[in-house]
Write a protein that holds these residues in place. Structure first.
Motif, short mmCIF file in Angstrom:
data_model
loop_
_atom_site.label_atom_id
_atom_site.label_comp_id
_atom_site.label_asym_id
_atom_site.label_seq_id
_atom_site.Cartn_x
_atom_site.Cartn_y
_atom_site.Cartn_z
N GLU A 96 29.43 -30.86 -6.74
CA GLU A 96 28.59 -31.16 -5.58
C GLU A 96 27.30 -30.35 -5.61
OE1 GLU A 96 29.01 -33.55 -3.31
OE2 GLU A 96 30.80 -34.18 -4.39
N ALA A 97 27.37 -29.09 -6.03
CA ALA A 97 26.16 -28.28 -6.15
C ALA A 97 25.23 -28.85 -7.21
CB ALA A 97 26.52 -26.83 -6.47
N TRP A 143 20.44 -31.77 -8.74
CA TRP A 143 19.86 -32.95 -9.40
C TRP A 143 18.99 -33.73 -8.41
CZ3 TRP A 143 18.68 -34.48 -13.96
CH2 TRP A 143 18.32 -35.80 -14.19
N SER A 144 19.44 -33.84 -7.17
CA SER A 144 18.64 -34.54 -6.15
C SER A 144 17.33 -33.81 -5.90
CB SER A 144 19.42 -34.65 -4.85
OG SER A 144 20.56 -35.43 -5.01
N LEU A 145 17.37 -32.48 -5.86
CA LEU A 145 16.14 -31.72 -5.67
C LEU A 145 15.18 -31.91 -6.84
CD1 LEU A 145 17.48 -28.38 -4.16
CD2 LEU A 145 16.10 -30.10 -3.01
N ILE A 146 15.72 -31.86 -8.06
CA ILE A 146 14.87 -32.06 -9.24
C ILE A 146 14.31 -33.47 -9.27
CG2 ILE A 146 14.92 -32.20 -11.76
CD1 ILE A 146 16.93 -29.87 -11.70
N ILE A 155 16.87 -24.94 -0.75
CA ILE A 155 17.62 -24.08 -1.67
C ILE A 155 18.08 -22.81 -0.96
CG2 ILE A 155 17.40 -22.64 -3.74
CD1 ILE A 155 15.59 -24.84 -4.90
N LYS A 156 17.22 -22.22 -0.13
CA LYS A 156 17.61 -21.02 0.63
C LYS A 156 18.75 -21.35 1.58
CE LYS A 156 13.42 -18.26 0.61
NZ LYS A 156 12.38 -17.66 1.43
N LEU A 192 -1.85 -30.72 -0.54
CA LEU A 192 -1.08 -30.44 0.68
C LEU A 192 0.29 -31.12 0.64
CD1 LEU A 192 -3.84 -30.61 3.44
CD2 LEU A 192 -2.68 -28.58 2.57
N LEU A 193 0.32 -32.35 0.12
CA LEU A 193 1.59 -33.07 -0.01
C LEU A 193 2.53 -32.33 -0.95
CD1 LEU A 193 3.24 -35.65 0.62
CD2 LEU A 193 2.18 -36.65 -1.39
N PHE A 194 2.01 -31.86 -2.09
CA PHE A 194 2.82 -31.10 -3.03
C PHE A 194 3.31 -29.80 -2.40
CE2 PHE A 194 3.11 -27.76 -6.26
CZ PHE A 194 4.14 -28.27 -7.03
N MET A 195 2.46 -29.08 -1.69
CA MET A 195 2.86 -27.83 -1.04
C MET A 195 3.93 -28.08 0.02
SD MET A 195 -0.77 -25.74 -0.84
CE MET A 195 -0.28 -24.92 0.61
N LEU A 196 3.78 -29.17 0.77
CA LEU A 196 4.77 -29.50 1.79
C LEU A 196 6.13 -29.78 1.15
CD1 LEU A 196 5.39 -30.21 4.77
CD2 LEU A 196 4.80 -32.55 4.21
N TRP A 197 6.13 -30.55 0.06
CA TRP A 197 7.39 -30.84 -0.60
C TRP A 197 7.99 -29.58 -1.21
CZ3 TRP A 197 10.11 -30.26 -4.95
CH2 TRP A 197 11.26 -31.02 -5.07
N PHE A 198 7.17 -28.75 -1.85
CA PHE A 198 7.66 -27.53 -2.49
C PHE A 198 8.25 -26.57 -1.45
CE2 PHE A 198 7.15 -23.36 -4.51
CZ PHE A 198 7.81 -23.61 -5.70
N ILE A 199 7.61 -26.42 -0.31
CA ILE A 199 8.14 -25.55 0.75
C ILE A 199 9.46 -26.11 1.27
CG2 ILE A 199 7.72 -24.76 3.11
CD1 ILE A 199 4.75 -24.49 2.31
N THR A 200 9.55 -27.43 1.40
CA THR A 200 10.80 -28.05 1.85
C THR A 200 11.91 -27.81 0.83
OG1 THR A 200 9.52 -29.76 2.98
CG2 THR A 200 11.84 -30.21 2.58
N ALA A 201 11.60 -27.94 -0.45
CA ALA A 201 12.61 -27.72 -1.50
C ALA A 201 13.07 -26.27 -1.51
CB ALA A 201 12.04 -28.11 -2.87
#
Length: 160
Positions: free
Chosen positions: A82-83, A88-91, A149-150, A136-145
């Protein structure tokens, strides 16, 4: 019967009582030896049964330990699986986000929003803010990812 008959009768009575007493003593001795052997063998059988009960309990405990190790292995595999699916979903989401940084408006199915968005994008190209929007879209997605993970890594067994 007479004197000889009475003498033989008394002799046979005496022999009968003598042999009856002798065989009674022998019979009592055999019963005593039999009871002694019964008690000895019963104690021996109890010791052997107790020994095999201990052996059986040890074997049962070892088999239960092996069973629980198998259950633990299956649960651990499921958690790791499951992890891996979450990773894989995040990648996959990261790759799709990077792949979709280029927006190309198309004509839609008749609802009119795609056409309006297409006109809006073509009119905003003059301002050249699409690069900033992509960053900005990339930064938003990266912060969400990173937040996801945290969040996943902070989950512990036992609900700490």
């Amino acid at each position: 019967m007479g004197i000889i008959g009475d003498a033989f009768g008394k002799l046979f009575d005496f022999l009968y009582s003598l042999f009856a007493g002798l065989f009674g003593v022998i019979w009592d001795g055999l019963k005593w030896v039999g009871n002694l052997l019964k008690k000895l063998f019963q104690n021996l059988v109890d010791i052997i049964i107790g020994f095999f009960k201990v052996i059986y309990a040890l074997i049962e405990g070892l088999l239960y330990l092996l069973y629980m190790i198998g259950v633990l292995a299956v649960k651990l595999f499921l958690v790791i699986f499951e992890a891996a699916k979450v990773l894989w979903s995040l990648i996959e989401g990261f790759v799709r986000t990077l792949g979709s940084l280029k927006y190309s408006p198309r004509s839609g199915g008749g609802h009119g929003y795609s056409e309006i968005l297409g006109k809006l994008f073509s009119n905003l190209k003059v301002l050249q803010i699409d690069s900033i929007a992509y960053i900005l879209l990339f930064m938003l997605w990266f912060i969400t990812a990173v937040a996801a993970i945290k969040l996943i890594s902070s989950i512990r067994v036992g609900g700490d």
